[in-house]
Design a protein around this motif. Structure first.
Motif, mmCIF file in Angstrom:
data_model
loop_
_atom_site.group_PDB
_atom_site.id
_atom_site.type_symbol
_atom_site.label_atom_id
_atom_site.label_comp_id
_atom_site.label_asym_id
_atom_site.label_seq_id
_atom_site.Cartn_x
_atom_site.Cartn_y
_atom_site.Cartn_z
ATOM 1 N N THR A 61 102.375 -42.493 -6.581
ATOM 2 C CA THR A 61 101.234 -41.508 -7.216
ATOM 3 C C THR A 61 101.771 -39.867 -6.421
ATOM 4 O O THR A 61 102.808 -40.134 -5.544
ATOM 5 C CB THR A 61 100.328 -41.379 -7.133
ATOM 6 N N ASP A 62 102.038 -38.885 -7.162
ATOM 7 C CA ASP A 62 101.977 -37.525 -7.298
ATOM 8 C C ASP A 62 100.638 -36.788 -6.848
ATOM 9 O O ASP A 62 100.505 -35.780 -6.682
ATOM 10 C CB ASP A 62 102.495 -36.980 -8.308
ATOM 11 N N ASN A 63 99.279 -38.144 -6.290
ATOM 12 C CA ASN A 63 98.595 -37.345 -6.152
ATOM 13 C C ASN A 63 98.778 -37.213 -4.585
ATOM 14 O O ASN A 63 99.253 -37.443 -3.470
ATOM 15 C CB ASN A 63 97.403 -38.921 -5.493
ATOM 16 N N PRO A 64 98.258 -36.139 -4.623
ATOM 17 C CA PRO A 64 98.523 -35.151 -2.501
ATOM 18 C C PRO A 64 97.811 -35.758 -1.333
ATOM 19 O O PRO A 64 98.110 -35.777 -1.254
ATOM 20 C CB PRO A 64 98.313 -33.462 -2.859
ATOM 21 N N GLY A 75 96.044 -38.748 -11.359
ATOM 22 C CA GLY A 75 95.736 -37.642 -11.035
ATOM 23 C C GLY A 75 95.766 -36.975 -9.333
ATOM 24 O O GLY A 75 96.639 -37.179 -8.961
ATOM 25 N N ARG A 76 95.048 -35.811 -9.768
ATOM 26 C CA ARG A 76 95.579 -34.552 -8.541
ATOM 27 C C ARG A 76 94.161 -34.809 -7.270
ATOM 28 O O ARG A 76 94.086 -34.412 -6.021
ATOM 29 C CB ARG A 76 95.944 -34.133 -8.480
ATOM 30 N N SER A 77 92.715 -35.756 -7.634
ATOM 31 C CA SER A 77 91.525 -35.634 -7.216
ATOM 32 C C SER A 77 91.516 -36.687 -5.753
ATOM 33 O O SER A 77 92.468 -37.864 -6.218
ATOM 34 C CB SER A 77 90.636 -35.551 -8.025
ATOM 35 N N PRO A 78 90.265 -36.264 -5.244
ATOM 36 C CA PRO A 78 90.243 -37.194 -4.015
ATOM 37 C C PRO A 78 89.589 -38.410 -4.619
ATOM 38 O O PRO A 78 88.673 -37.916 -4.967
ATOM 39 C CB PRO A 78 89.659 -36.371 -3.291
ATOM 40 N N ALA A 79 89.921 -39.288 -3.325
ATOM 41 C CA ALA A 79 89.283 -40.266 -3.882
ATOM 42 C C ALA A 79 87.761 -39.771 -3.929
ATOM 43 O O ALA A 79 86.944 -38.894 -3.331
ATOM 44 C CB ALA A 79 89.193 -41.250 -2.613
#
Length: 142
Positions: A61-64, A75-79
């Motif tokens: 994943t590219d999720n930070p 996506g890029r949103s948190p849990a």
């Protein structure tokens, strides 16, 4: 989540918002939330964090964020807050219950304002953790 709450008084939002780029692999410290200083991790917490990062890496994943779910890996949103509120259901203890005893101990043995400053909390928030009695061993001899 449980280890960070129990040992490091991490709130659900701190864990939820924890990003990969705030982890220092060399010194085993992380920057979290509103805390004024980086938090050094003990070996057990570091091991758990490494497992989370390995799980995250397997999902490519590219999720930070460190904590990635099926719904957030693309996506890029948190849990979600709901996800975190149920993540410890198997152990029958919500994150707040795991975090509270440590805060009670710290607030009742130290200055509540210092605890608030160390953990990036509002000073008023620590007052709910004050015990309703004073340990007789802490009173001066009269």
């Amino acid at each position: 989540m449980g280890m960070l709450a129990l040992l490091h008084v991490a709130s659900s939002s701190e864990v939820r918002m924890l990003k990969v780029d705030v982890i220092d692999e060399q010194t085993h410290v992380v920057r979290r939330g509103k805390r004024p200083h980086p938090v050094p991790l003990d070996p057990a917490s570091w091991t758990v964090l490494q497992r989370c990062l390995a799980h995250r890496e397997a999902w490519r994943t590219d999720n930070p964020h460190v904590m990635v779910t099926k719904g957030t890996k693309a996506g890029r949103s948190p849990a979600s807050t709901v996800y975190l509120s149920h993540i410890l259901d198997d152990c029958d203890f919500p994150p707040r219950m795991i975090r509270s005893p440590r805060l009670v101990d710290l607030v009742n043995t130290m200055d509540p304002k210092l605890v608030a400053a160390a953990f990036g909390m509002d000073p008023q928030a620590t007052l709910i953790y004050l015990a309703d009695h004073v340990d007789p061993g802490r009173l001066p001899d009269c």
